[in-house]
Design a protein around this motif. Structure first.
Motif, PDB file in Angstrom:
ATOM      1  N   SER A 159       0.903   9.412 -20.074  1.00  0.00           N
ATOM      2  CA  SER A 159       1.530  10.388 -19.201  1.00  0.00           C
ATOM      3  C   SER A 159       2.821   9.813 -18.658  1.00  0.00           C
ATOM      4  N   PRO A 160       3.753  10.666 -18.133  1.00  0.00           N
ATOM      5  CA  PRO A 160       5.005  10.138 -17.580  1.00  0.00           C
ATOM      6  C   PRO A 160       4.775   9.106 -16.489  1.00  0.00           C
ATOM      7  N   MET A 161       3.777   9.365 -15.608  1.00  0.00           N
ATOM      8  CA  MET A 161       3.530   8.394 -14.545  1.00  0.00           C
ATOM      9  C   MET A 161       3.049   7.068 -15.124  1.00  0.00           C
ATOM     10  N   ARG A 162       2.124   7.138 -16.074  1.00  0.00           N
ATOM     11  CA  ARG A 162       1.613   5.910 -16.667  1.00  0.00           C
ATOM     12  C   ARG A 162       2.737   5.137 -17.350  1.00  0.00           C
ATOM     13  N   GLN A 163       3.592   5.826 -18.072  1.00  0.00           N
ATOM     14  CA  GLN A 163       4.673   5.147 -18.752  1.00  0.00           C
ATOM     15  C   GLN A 163       5.629   4.521 -17.757  1.00  0.00           C
ATOM     16  N   LEU A 164       5.863   5.208 -16.629  1.00  0.00           N
ATOM     17  CA  LEU A 164       6.730   4.653 -15.594  1.00  0.00           C
ATOM     18  C   LEU A 164       6.164   3.343 -15.071  1.00  0.00           C
ATOM     19  N   ILE A 165       4.858   3.316 -14.801  1.00  0.00           N
ATOM     20  CA  ILE A 165       4.256   2.092 -14.267  1.00  0.00           C
ATOM     21  C   ILE A 165       4.289   0.978 -15.307  1.00  0.00           C
ATOM     22  N   LEU A 166       4.029   1.316 -16.555  1.00  0.00           N
ATOM     23  CA  LEU A 166       4.115   0.300 -17.604  1.00  0.00           C
ATOM     24  C   LEU A 166       5.521  -0.281 -17.672  1.00  0.00           C
ATOM     25  N   ASP A 167       6.541   0.571 -17.460  1.00  0.00           N
ATOM     26  CA  ASP A 167       7.912   0.090 -17.469  1.00  0.00           C
ATOM     27  C   ASP A 167       8.203  -0.793 -16.261  1.00  0.00           C
ATOM     28  N   LEU A 168       7.521  -0.496 -15.142  1.00  0.00           N
ATOM     29  CA  LEU A 168       7.757  -1.276 -13.930  1.00  0.00           C
ATOM     30  C   LEU A 168       7.095  -2.639 -13.987  1.00  0.00           C
ATOM     31  N   LEU A 169       5.960  -2.740 -14.700  1.00  0.00           N
ATOM     32  CA  LEU A 169       5.253  -4.014 -14.733  1.00  0.00           C
ATOM     33  C   LEU A 169       6.153  -5.088 -15.324  1.00  0.00           C
ATOM     34  N   LEU A 191       7.316  -6.763   1.589  1.00  0.00           N
ATOM     35  CA  LEU A 191       6.570  -5.547   1.280  1.00  0.00           C
ATOM     36  C   LEU A 191       5.399  -5.438   2.250  1.00  0.00           C
ATOM     37  N   LYS A 192       5.335  -4.325   2.963  1.00  0.00           N
ATOM     38  CA  LYS A 192       4.289  -4.153   3.953  1.00  0.00           C
ATOM     39  C   LYS A 192       3.028  -3.594   3.295  1.00  0.00           C
ATOM     40  N   LEU A 193       2.031  -4.451   3.184  1.00  0.00           N
ATOM     41  CA  LEU A 193       0.743  -4.060   2.615  1.00  0.00           C
ATOM     42  C   LEU A 193      -0.325  -4.211   3.690  1.00  0.00           C
ATOM     43  N   SER A 194      -0.947  -3.130   4.065  1.00  0.00           N
ATOM     44  CA  SER A 194      -2.016  -3.191   5.057  1.00  0.00           C
ATOM     45  C   SER A 194      -3.273  -3.776   4.429  1.00  0.00           C
ATOM     46  N   PRO A 195      -4.198  -4.275   5.242  1.00  0.00           N
ATOM     47  CA  PRO A 195      -5.479  -4.734   4.684  1.00  0.00           C
ATOM     48  C   PRO A 195      -6.184  -3.642   3.885  1.00  0.00           C
ATOM     49  N   GLU A 196      -6.042  -2.382   4.320  1.00  0.00           N
ATOM     50  CA  GLU A 196      -6.671  -1.282   3.602  1.00  0.00           C
ATOM     51  C   GLU A 196      -6.061  -1.122   2.203  1.00  0.00           C
ATOM     52  N   ALA A 197      -4.734  -1.294   2.121  1.00  0.00           N
ATOM     53  CA  ALA A 197      -4.059  -1.176   0.824  1.00  0.00           C
ATOM     54  C   ALA A 197      -4.485  -2.306  -0.107  1.00  0.00           C
ATOM     55  N   ILE A 198      -4.598  -3.506   0.438  1.00  0.00           N
ATOM     56  CA  ILE A 198      -5.022  -4.647  -0.384  1.00  0.00           C
ATOM     57  C   ILE A 198      -6.450  -4.441  -0.870  1.00  0.00           C
ATOM     58  N   ASN A 199      -7.320  -3.985   0.006  1.00  0.00           N
ATOM     59  CA  ASN A 199      -8.702  -3.722  -0.394  1.00  0.00           C
ATOM     60  C   ASN A 199      -8.776  -2.635  -1.456  1.00  0.00           C
ATOM     61  N   TYR A 200      -7.885  -1.652  -1.354  1.00  0.00           N
ATOM     62  CA  TYR A 200      -7.862  -0.588  -2.355  1.00  0.00           C
ATOM     63  C   TYR A 200      -7.482  -1.150  -3.721  1.00  0.00           C
ATOM     64  N   LEU A 201      -6.473  -2.026  -3.747  1.00  0.00           N
ATOM     65  CA  LEU A 201      -6.080  -2.663  -5.004  1.00  0.00           C
ATOM     66  C   LEU A 201      -7.238  -3.449  -5.602  1.00  0.00           C
ATOM     67  N   LEU A 202      -7.944  -4.193  -4.760  1.00  0.00           N
ATOM     68  CA  LEU A 202      -9.048  -5.010  -5.249  1.00  0.00           C
ATOM     69  C   LEU A 202     -10.193  -4.143  -5.791  1.00  0.00           C
ATOM     70  N   ARG A 203     -10.355  -2.965  -5.233  1.00  0.00           N
ATOM     71  CA  ARG A 203     -11.439  -2.093  -5.693  1.00  0.00           C
ATOM     72  C   ARG A 203     -11.079  -1.330  -6.964  1.00  0.00           C
ATOM     73  N   ALA A 261       5.395  -4.508  -9.194  1.00  0.00           N
ATOM     74  CA  ALA A 261       5.618  -3.110  -9.580  1.00  0.00           C
ATOM     75  C   ALA A 261       5.601  -2.201  -8.356  1.00  0.00           C
ATOM     76  N   LEU A 262       4.701  -2.474  -7.423  1.00  0.00           N
ATOM     77  CA  LEU A 262       4.612  -1.674  -6.209  1.00  0.00           C
ATOM     78  C   LEU A 262       5.883  -1.807  -5.377  1.00  0.00           C
ATOM     79  N   ASP A 263       6.401  -3.024  -5.290  1.00  0.00           N
ATOM     80  CA  ASP A 263       7.657  -3.253  -4.568  1.00  0.00           C
ATOM     81  C   ASP A 263       8.785  -2.436  -5.183  1.00  0.00           C
ATOM     82  N   GLN A 264       8.892  -2.477  -6.499  1.00  0.00           N
ATOM     83  CA  GLN A 264       9.945  -1.740  -7.184  1.00  0.00           C
ATOM     84  C   GLN A 264       9.754  -0.234  -7.027  1.00  0.00           C
TER      85      GLN A 264
END
Length: 230
Positions: free
Chosen positions: A12-22, A176-188, A203-206
């Protein structure tokens, strides 16, 4: 290293965008997160620097503990025995790294035995990795003996708390401001190996800069494409 297609299942366009950002992020000693492996990392870097006379160094640990990262970061000629089970592509290098030695077939075990003897005679170095220490591997007895004669260290996988701490530190370096909730979401919801998590922080920063949006859970869902409408 190739960008992982396992994060996203369709183009999908979103998936391709993220792959390009990685970002391309080759494994190095600097971007290895040691966690509770400080002693092992010290021994490993010392051996690489030539402070120890042992011919071989074996790293062992479960998947995701970082063995492959360190083998690739060593700068040695790298061979993955899970792909090249007979070591047909193992060059006569003075510094050889063989990953997943437990996957070697009969020809590969003979080849590694010969490589060990050649390197020992020439003052070379052999780096190996496996899920268990050499004594517990289903290999030829003479090869187990050779690998067991060198340095053997276990890599412990990072705990969730250690991964969260590493992600927070990497985000802080980028302002980059990452809350504990955001970090936990990434880990899950993201792949749990530390290298991919580190790439996602970049990629998130970009992505936040491009979108001019702060990091929120909806944005993370969008980034990881976990929702059907992402």
């Amino acid at each position: 290293m190739l960008k992982s297609p396992t994060l996203f299942h369709t183009a999908s366009p979103m998936r391709q965008l993220i792959l390009d950002l990685l970002p391309d992020s080759p494994p190095t000693l600097d971007n290895f997160v040691p966690g509770g492996n400080a002693e092992t990392l010290t021994a490993f870097t010392g051996w690489l620097a030539g402070t120890r006379a042992e011919t071989s160094f074996c790293l062992w640990g479960e998947a995701g503990s970082g063995c492959s990262h360190l083998l690739l970061a060593s700068g040695f000629t790298y061979v993955d025995a899970a792909i090249d089970r007979g070591l047909a592509k193992a060059a006569a290098s003075g510094q050889l790294a063989v990953d997943h030695v437990d996957e070697l077939n009969a020809d590969g075990q003979i080849a590694l035995f010969n490589h060990f003897n050649r390197l020992k005679m020439a003052g070379g170095m052999l780096l190996t990795a496996a899920p268990q220490p050499p004594a517990h591997l289903a290999l030829r007895e003479d090869l187990r003996t050779r690998l067991g004669s060198g340095l053997i260290y276990r890599l412990q996988p990072l705990s969730d708390a250690e991964k969260a701490e590493a992600i927070a530190a990497q985000a802080k370096e980028r302002a980059l401001k990452l809350s504990p909730e955001a970090i936990n979401y990434l880990l899950r919801h993201a792949p749990r190996d530390m290298r991919t998590l580190s790439m996602l922080v970049v990629a998130l920063d970009q992505y936040t800069l491009e979108q001019k949006r702060p990091v929120t859970l909806p944005l993370l869902r969008e980034l990881l494409n976990l929702e059907a409408n992402a």
